[in-house]
Design a protein around this motif. Structure first.
Motif, PDB file in Angstrom:
ATOM      1  N   SER A   1      40.337  61.997  74.958  1.00 17.80           N
ATOM      2  CA  SER A   1      40.051  61.781  76.383  1.00 17.80           C
ATOM      3  C   SER A   1      38.758  62.533  76.698  1.00 17.80           C
ATOM      4  N   HIS A   2      38.748  63.360  77.741  1.00 15.59           N
ATOM      5  CA  HIS A   2      37.484  64.022  78.129  1.00 15.59           C
ATOM      6  C   HIS A   2      37.713  65.461  78.576  1.00 15.59           C
ATOM      7  N   LEU A   3      36.739  66.324  78.326  1.00 15.32           N
ATOM      8  CA  LEU A   3      36.840  67.735  78.728  1.00 15.32           C
ATOM      9  C   LEU A   3      36.030  68.028  79.999  1.00 15.32           C
TER      10      LEU A   3
ATOM     11  N   TYR B   1      44.002  69.706  84.099  1.00 17.22           N
ATOM     12  CA  TYR B   1      44.679  68.824  83.133  1.00 17.22           C
ATOM     13  C   TYR B   1      44.043  67.441  82.988  1.00 17.22           C
ATOM     14  N   ASP B   2      43.351  66.963  84.016  1.00 17.44           N
ATOM     15  CA  ASP B   2      42.700  65.642  83.998  1.00 17.44           C
ATOM     16  C   ASP B   2      41.749  65.574  82.801  1.00 17.44           C
ATOM     17  N   GLY B   3      42.073  64.743  81.832  1.00 19.28           N
ATOM     18  CA  GLY B   3      41.233  64.595  80.630  1.00 19.28           C
ATOM     19  C   GLY B   3      41.581  65.615  79.565  1.00 19.28           C
ATOM     20  N   VAL B   4      41.674  66.866  79.994  1.00 20.60           N
ATOM     21  CA  VAL B   4      41.869  67.976  79.033  1.00 20.60           C
ATOM     22  C   VAL B   4      43.189  67.813  78.285  1.00 20.60           C
TER      23      VAL B   4
ATOM     24  N   ASN C   1      31.069  62.892  79.755  1.00 19.81           N
ATOM     25  CA  ASN C   1      30.902  62.369  81.107  1.00 19.81           C
ATOM     26  C   ASN C   1      31.851  61.230  81.461  1.00 19.81           C
ATOM     27  N   GLU C   2      33.140  61.550  81.429  1.00 19.65           N
ATOM     28  CA  GLU C   2      34.100  60.537  81.881  1.00 19.65           C
ATOM     29  C   GLU C   2      34.074  60.474  83.402  1.00 19.65           C
ATOM     30  N   GLU C   3      33.841  61.605  84.071  1.00 23.55           N
ATOM     31  CA  GLU C   3      34.034  61.642  85.523  1.00 23.55           C
ATOM     32  C   GLU C   3      32.953  60.898  86.301  1.00 23.55           C
ATOM     33  N   GLY C   4      31.726  60.920  85.817  1.00 22.51           N
ATOM     34  CA  GLY C   4      30.673  60.160  86.498  1.00 22.51           C
ATOM     35  C   GLY C   4      30.286  60.727  87.855  1.00 22.51           C
TER      36      GLY C   4
ATOM     37  N   LEU D   1      46.277  60.190  75.987  1.00 18.29           N
ATOM     38  CA  LEU D   1      47.295  60.867  76.815  1.00 18.29           C
ATOM     39  C   LEU D   1      46.572  61.362  78.070  1.00 18.29           C
ATOM     40  N   HIS D   2      47.160  61.093  79.246  1.00 22.77           N
ATOM     41  CA  HIS D   2      46.489  61.482  80.491  1.00 22.77           C
ATOM     42  C   HIS D   2      47.528  61.720  81.578  1.00 22.77           C
ATOM     43  N   ILE D   3      47.226  62.599  82.495  1.00 27.15           N
ATOM     44  CA  ILE D   3      48.138  62.767  83.646  1.00 27.15           C
ATOM     45  C   ILE D   3      48.013  61.508  84.511  1.00 27.15           C
ATOM     46  N   GLU D   4      49.066  61.177  85.231  1.00 24.39           N
ATOM     47  CA  GLU D   4      49.071  59.923  86.006  1.00 24.39           C
ATOM     48  C   GLU D   4      48.040  59.929  87.129  1.00 24.39           C
ATOM     49  N   GLN D   5      47.848  61.083  87.738  1.00 19.98           N
ATOM     50  CA  GLN D   5      46.930  61.229  88.891  1.00 19.98           C
ATOM     51  C   GLN D   5      47.439  60.435  90.104  1.00 19.98           C
ATOM     52  N   GLY D   6      48.682  60.086  90.101  1.00 19.83           N
ATOM     53  CA  GLY D   6      49.316  59.371  91.214  1.00 19.83           C
ATOM     54  C   GLY D   6      50.779  59.803  91.293  1.00 19.83           C
TER      55      GLY D   6
ATOM     56  N   GLY E   1      40.575  55.184  86.460  1.00 16.11           N
ATOM     57  CA  GLY E   1      39.853  54.670  85.298  1.00 16.11           C
ATOM     58  C   GLY E   1      39.900  55.709  84.190  1.00 16.11           C
ATOM     59  N   HIS E   2      39.821  55.249  82.947  1.00 14.41           N
ATOM     60  CA  HIS E   2      39.863  56.170  81.806  1.00 14.41           C
ATOM     61  C   HIS E   2      38.965  55.660  80.681  1.00 14.41           C
ATOM     62  N   ASP E   3      38.607  56.553  79.773  1.00  9.85           N
ATOM     63  CA  ASP E   3      37.813  56.123  78.613  1.00  9.85           C
ATOM     64  C   ASP E   3      38.523  54.994  77.880  1.00  9.85           C
TER      65      ASP E   3
HETATM   66 MN    MN Z   1      40.416  61.665  83.580  1.00  9.88          MN
END
Ligand code: MN
Ligand code: HGY
Ligand code: MN
Ligand code: MN
Length: 414
Positions: free
Chosen positions: A86-88, A97-100, A131-134, A193-198, A361-363
């Motif tokens: 994912s992304h750091l 936790y988002d990405g990490v 740069n996943e976050e943009g 693997l990613h947190i849902e963010q929702g 959105g995700h990688d």
């Molecule tokens: Mn993310």
């Protein structure tokens, strides 16, 4: 090929400790993180991740977009690797936790394979996409987009931040511009693997989200131009108030999204007001309208209506307007085989789970264009993310990482 045993589990405490240690790098002001892409803090996080990968016996490759690939050999040198990651990088007011979780969850499954003496046929590669976050350099998922052939590398290098710095220069400055050609790598499969963010998984009381689809995204940057003038001495009929124009447009953005309830969403998170002085009527505003939906025709309708409504408002108010599409991707359907591996893993491990459409959105949304891809999600407290108060539980992190572990072992063939 053996099926992974139920007792094959990751080390939940070690994963949590690694998450907390990474969170020390680029701390926010309210307990979260500000580790924005290609900053010195991003570089520090990359070095920590690289050190951990070396300690786990992995070899590191870095491509010309700074994407990091830590490889653990398989028994079949010719087999295409299974990628996880994912992304750091984080939002300016991001969570821990988002990405990490996806990057360090990938590292944890390698560490656990080492502990358990597990060998896989396919090599495994743990990935950190740049740069996943943009946020600093639009668009989101920039480097995975170049990897998937969506953007050219030159276009990506030329993206500018608010200070006019270029992405390519900043990547070089922090010392993470690798020499590997971007996108040359072939993947047997990719899992994120990613947190849902929702709020859905927590509300439904499920530990794991089996992500079957990702909703589509559209970012339209709107520039409205009026006339800077004095807030005191300019009579109301003579004003060309770009700020007011924007406010009326944003009301329409909300109405357009609501007209496609319950799934469509719309807002503007990026807003620049010029000259942003208390006693000057704003002569120019630049803002990015973020529309999303699982249905492409809905996204296209929202983009069309945005222009119709904005043109009408600006015409009536004597304002000028220009539009630039600065990001977006169509709704994504993930790979059936990979999704089935995730669902089977959750079943085998006895975790409550449900199918889910990713709101964020995700990688993985871009990598899905070039390799069989699926995602594993874990709940987050109150569904909150892109907020320093973002929180998950160690049990949720462990459940997601164990499902990732088993899906990867099955796909990489132990
Ligand atoms: Mn993310
Ligand atoms: O915008 C997104 O959905 C992602 O968090 N970058
Ligand atoms: Mn994010
Ligand atoms: Mn992502």
């Amino acid at each position: 090929m053996a099926a992974p045993g139920e007792n094959m589990k990751i080390n939940a405490e070690r994963l949590w400790d690694s998450l907390m240690e990474m969170a020390q790098i680029g701390p926010g002001v309210a307990g979260g993180n500000n580790r924005q892409t290609v900053t010195d803090e991003d570089s520090q996080g990359r070095h920590l991740f690289a050190d951990w990968c070396a300690a786990a016996g992995m070899t590191m490759g870095v491509d010309q977009m700074g994407n990091m690939f830590a490889r653990r050999e398989g028994t079949d040198m010719d087999a295409l690797p299974v990628y996880v990651g994912s992304h750091l990088d984080t939002q300016p007011t991001g969570g821990k936790y988002d990405g990490v979780l996806g990057v360090l969850g990938g590292l944890e499954i390698i560490r656990s394979m080492n502990d358990l003496g597990i060998r896989t046929k396919h090599p495994i590669v743990v990935t950190n996409f740049t740069n996943e976050e943009g946020t600093r350099f639009a668009p989101a998922m920039l480097a995975s987009g170049v990897f998937a052939g969506i953007h050219t590398q030159d276009w990506a290098y030329g993206r500018e931040d608010a200070e006019g710095l270029k992405f390519g220069d900043e990547l070089e400055r922090i010392g993470w511009k690798g020499d590997e050609e971007v996108g040359a790598r072939q993947m047997h499969a990719f899992f994120e693997l990613h947190i849902e963010q929702g709020p859905i998984l927590e509300a439904e009381g499920r530990d794991v989200g089996v992500v079957t689809h990702g909703q589509g995204l559209s970012w339209t940057q709107v520039t409205i131009t009026g006339k800077d003038s004095h807030t005191g001495s300019t009579p109301m009929p003579m004003r060309k108030n770009a700020g007011l124009g924007m406010a009326r447009v944003l009301q329409k953005v909300d109405e357009i999204a609501w007209s496609h309830a319950p799934h469509a969403v719309g807002a503007a998170g990026h807003i620049d007001v010029h000259p942003n002085s208390r006693n000057v009527i704003p002569g120019r505003v630049v803002f990015t309208v973020d529309f999303r939906s699982p249905d492409l025709t809905v996204i296209e309708d929202m983009e069309k209506r945005l222009k119709i409504e904005t043109d009408a408002i600006c015409k009536e108010m004597g304002l000028d307007v220009t539009y630039e599409k600065v990001g977006g991707f169509d709704p994504v359907k993930f790979d059936e085989g990979c999704v089935t591996a995730v669902r089977a893993a959750a079943e085998r491990l006895g975790h409550s789970h449900m199918d889910l459409i990713s709101g964020a959105g995700h990688d993985a949304c871009w990598i899905n264009r070039v390799a069989p891809t699926a995602m594993v999600m874990c709940p987050c407290v109150d569904g909150l993310s892109h907020n320093e108060a973002e929180e998950i539980s160690p049990d949720w992190a462990a459940a997601g990482a164990n499902v990732l572990f088993h899906a990867v072992m099955e796909t990489a063939e132990i």
